[in-house]
Design an enzyme around this catalytic site. Structure first.
Site, mmCIF file in Angstrom:
data_model
loop_
_atom_site.group_PDB
_atom_site.id
_atom_site.type_symbol
_atom_site.label_atom_id
_atom_site.label_comp_id
_atom_site.label_asym_id
_atom_site.label_seq_id
_atom_site.Cartn_x
_atom_site.Cartn_y
_atom_site.Cartn_z
ATOM 1 N N HIS A 35 -48.614 28.486 -43.810
ATOM 2 C CA HIS A 35 -49.578 29.110 -44.737
ATOM 3 C C HIS A 35 -48.889 29.994 -45.792
ATOM 4 O O HIS A 35 -49.103 29.773 -46.993
ATOM 5 C CB HIS A 35 -50.643 29.865 -43.942
ATOM 6 N N HIS A 61 -46.971 37.972 -47.154
ATOM 7 C CA HIS A 61 -48.265 38.624 -47.338
ATOM 8 C C HIS A 61 -49.024 38.891 -46.046
ATOM 9 O O HIS A 61 -49.874 39.789 -46.014
ATOM 10 C CB HIS A 61 -49.142 37.854 -48.343
ATOM 11 N N ASP A 62 -48.751 38.150 -44.983
ATOM 12 C CA ASP A 62 -49.465 38.382 -43.726
ATOM 13 C C ASP A 62 -48.594 39.052 -42.664
ATOM 14 O O ASP A 62 -49.029 39.185 -41.515
ATOM 15 C CB ASP A 62 -50.014 37.045 -43.174
ATOM 16 N N GLU A 65 -50.125 42.608 -41.700
ATOM 17 C CA GLU A 65 -51.465 42.458 -41.121
ATOM 18 C C GLU A 65 -51.434 41.774 -39.752
ATOM 19 O O GLU A 65 -52.195 42.129 -38.853
ATOM 20 C CB GLU A 65 -52.334 41.640 -42.091
ATOM 21 N N ASP A 66 -50.557 40.798 -39.585
ATOM 22 C CA ASP A 66 -50.644 39.927 -38.401
ATOM 23 C C ASP A 66 -49.436 39.960 -37.464
ATOM 24 O O ASP A 66 -49.420 39.206 -36.485
ATOM 25 C CB ASP A 66 -50.862 38.471 -38.852
ATOM 26 N N ASP A 122 -53.847 32.709 -52.041
ATOM 27 C CA ASP A 122 -54.237 32.801 -50.633
ATOM 28 C C ASP A 122 -55.626 32.183 -50.427
ATOM 29 O O ASP A 122 -55.844 31.419 -49.473
ATOM 30 C CB ASP A 122 -54.235 34.291 -50.237
HETATM 31 P P1 NDP Z 1 -62.052 34.831 -39.874
HETATM 32 O O1 NDP Z 1 -61.686 35.958 -40.783
HETATM 33 O O2 NDP Z 1 -62.171 35.077 -38.449
HETATM 34 O O3 NDP Z 1 -61.028 33.619 -40.081
HETATM 35 C C1 NDP Z 1 -60.658 33.199 -41.369
HETATM 36 C C2 NDP Z 1 -59.220 33.582 -41.618
HETATM 37 O O4 NDP Z 1 -58.396 32.939 -40.655
HETATM 38 C C3 NDP Z 1 -58.756 33.117 -42.962
HETATM 39 O O5 NDP Z 1 -59.021 34.093 -43.943
HETATM 40 C C4 NDP Z 1 -57.280 32.889 -42.724
HETATM 41 O O6 NDP Z 1 -56.659 34.163 -42.885
HETATM 42 C C5 NDP Z 1 -57.186 32.511 -41.238
HETATM 43 N N1 NDP Z 1 -57.034 31.068 -40.917
HETATM 44 C C6 NDP Z 1 -56.143 30.526 -40.060
HETATM 45 N N2 NDP Z 1 -56.295 29.220 -39.945
HETATM 46 C C7 NDP Z 1 -57.295 28.861 -40.767
HETATM 47 C C8 NDP Z 1 -57.892 27.608 -41.081
HETATM 48 N N3 NDP Z 1 -57.486 26.437 -40.545
HETATM 49 N N4 NDP Z 1 -58.930 27.600 -41.947
HETATM 50 C C9 NDP Z 1 -59.331 28.757 -42.501
HETATM 51 N N5 NDP Z 1 -58.800 29.984 -42.250
HETATM 52 C C10 NDP Z 1 -57.789 30.038 -41.373
HETATM 53 O O7 NDP Z 1 -63.364 34.090 -40.369
HETATM 54 P P2 NDP Z 1 -64.646 34.575 -41.123
HETATM 55 O O8 NDP Z 1 -64.243 35.025 -42.469
HETATM 56 O O9 NDP Z 1 -65.654 33.524 -41.065
HETATM 57 O O10 NDP Z 1 -65.096 35.791 -40.204
HETATM 58 C C11 NDP Z 1 -65.770 36.894 -40.671
HETATM 59 C C12 NDP Z 1 -66.541 37.608 -39.579
HETATM 60 O O11 NDP Z 1 -67.777 36.932 -39.340
HETATM 61 C C13 NDP Z 1 -65.835 37.615 -38.256
HETATM 62 O O12 NDP Z 1 -66.087 38.816 -37.616
HETATM 63 C C14 NDP Z 1 -66.491 36.467 -37.508
HETATM 64 O O13 NDP Z 1 -66.368 36.629 -36.125
HETATM 65 C C15 NDP Z 1 -67.906 36.607 -37.961
HETATM 66 N N6 NDP Z 1 -68.680 35.388 -37.778
HETATM 67 C C16 NDP Z 1 -69.175 34.703 -38.858
HETATM 68 C C17 NDP Z 1 -69.922 33.567 -38.691
HETATM 69 C C18 NDP Z 1 -70.448 32.844 -39.890
HETATM 70 O O14 NDP Z 1 -71.241 31.920 -39.731
HETATM 71 N N7 NDP Z 1 -70.030 33.210 -41.098
HETATM 72 C C19 NDP Z 1 -70.237 33.056 -37.368
HETATM 73 C C20 NDP Z 1 -69.633 33.800 -36.326
HETATM 74 C C21 NDP Z 1 -68.912 34.941 -36.550
HETATM 75 P P3 NDP Z 1 -55.160 34.414 -43.494
HETATM 76 O O15 NDP Z 1 -55.116 33.940 -44.891
HETATM 77 O O16 NDP Z 1 -55.068 35.900 -43.384
HETATM 78 O O17 NDP Z 1 -54.249 33.718 -42.593
HETATM 79 ZN ZN ZN Z 2 -53.141 34.414 -46.055
#
Ligand code: NDP
Ligand code: ZN
Length: 184
Positions: A35, A61-62, A65-66, A122
């Site tokens: 990524h 960048h991550d 955070e991670d 990103d």
């Molecule tokens: P998350 O923030 O949990 O996950 C998305 C992040 O995961 C991305 O920004 C990316 O971050 C990373 N990532 C790693 N692999 C992938 C991939 N294959 N595809 C996409 N992203 C990936 O997701 P949400 O933004 O949906 O969550 C927001 C909140 O809402 C959370 O608290 C979640 O639990 C809650 N929620 C929302 C629902 C909905 O329907 N919208 C349903 C259930 C819960 P990076 O760039 O930093 O690596």
């Molecule tokens: Zn990222």
């Protein structure tokens, strides 16, 4: 004086080491480092960015955070400008998830030019992932919500890089096409 090519490879090596035990959320559990490499590659290829701080910032960048990476570690190894741009794109993990997502939208217009470009790349990488290789347990609604939220974050980054904006818009349209196909 470190050569730019060496500085880039140093950042890739550092990020790969820090993310070595992490995987993305796609069904294949791709290596996490794919990524940040993708984000830096989008900046260089689509965005024609040559600024070393921006490209190193993308690769790193991550890390804060991670992983266990500290800002001081980045300053020591890559300098204060790289540390600063990584800090700009790092969420405060002590806050609830909903607040973090709202703050990304609110903060975007106030980011530096470098950070806006990283943020756009990103979001391009992530909406392409959400379209083509999403987390297995995500509903169509959740994927659409992610596209909508990304659009709001990128709205605050517009003006920083026209080519990245165009690719974001194209990727977003493709994502919506996949998730909400128009009845024919
Ligand atoms: P998350 O923030 O949990 O996950 C998305 C992040 O995961 C991305 O920004 C990316 O971050 C990373 N990532 C790693 N692999 C992938 C991939 N294959 N595809 C996409 N992203 C990936 O997701 P949400 O933004 O949906 O969550 C927001 C909140 O809402 C959370 O608290 C979640 O639990 C809650 N929620 C929302 C629902 C909905 O329907 N919208 C349903 C259930 C819960 P990076 O760039 O930093 O690596
Ligand atoms: Zn990222």
């Amino acid at each position: 004086m470190t050569l730019p090519t060496t500085a880039l490879l140093d950042a890739i090596h550092f990020a790969a080491t820090k993310h070595r035990d992490q995987r993305r959320k796609d069904p294949a559990a791709s290596p996490y480092i794919n990524h940040p490499i993708r984000v830096a590659q989008l900046l260089a290829s689509t965005g024609t960015v040559t600024d070393l701080v921006t490209l190193q910032g993308a690769l790193l960048h991550d890390t804060v955070e991670d992983t266990d990476t500290t800002p001081d570690e980045l300053t020591e190894l890559f300098g204060p400008e790289v540390q600063q741009v990584v800090a700009e794109v790092t969420d405060d993990k002590s806050l609830p998830k909903g607040d973090r997502k709202r703050l990304q939208i609110e903060h975007a217009p106030h980011l530096s030019h470098r950070a806006k470009q990283i943020k756009m790349a990103d979001k391009i990488a992530n909406i392409q992932d959400v379209t083509l290789s999403p987390p297995a347990d995500w509903s169509a609604q959740r994927r659409q919500d992610y596209l909508d939220w990304s659009e709001q974050v990128v709205a605050g980054c517009r003006g920083a890089n026209a080519a990245l904006e165009a690719l974001f818009d194209q990727s977003l349209a493709q994502g919506r096409q996949v998730l909400e196909p128009v009845a024919s």
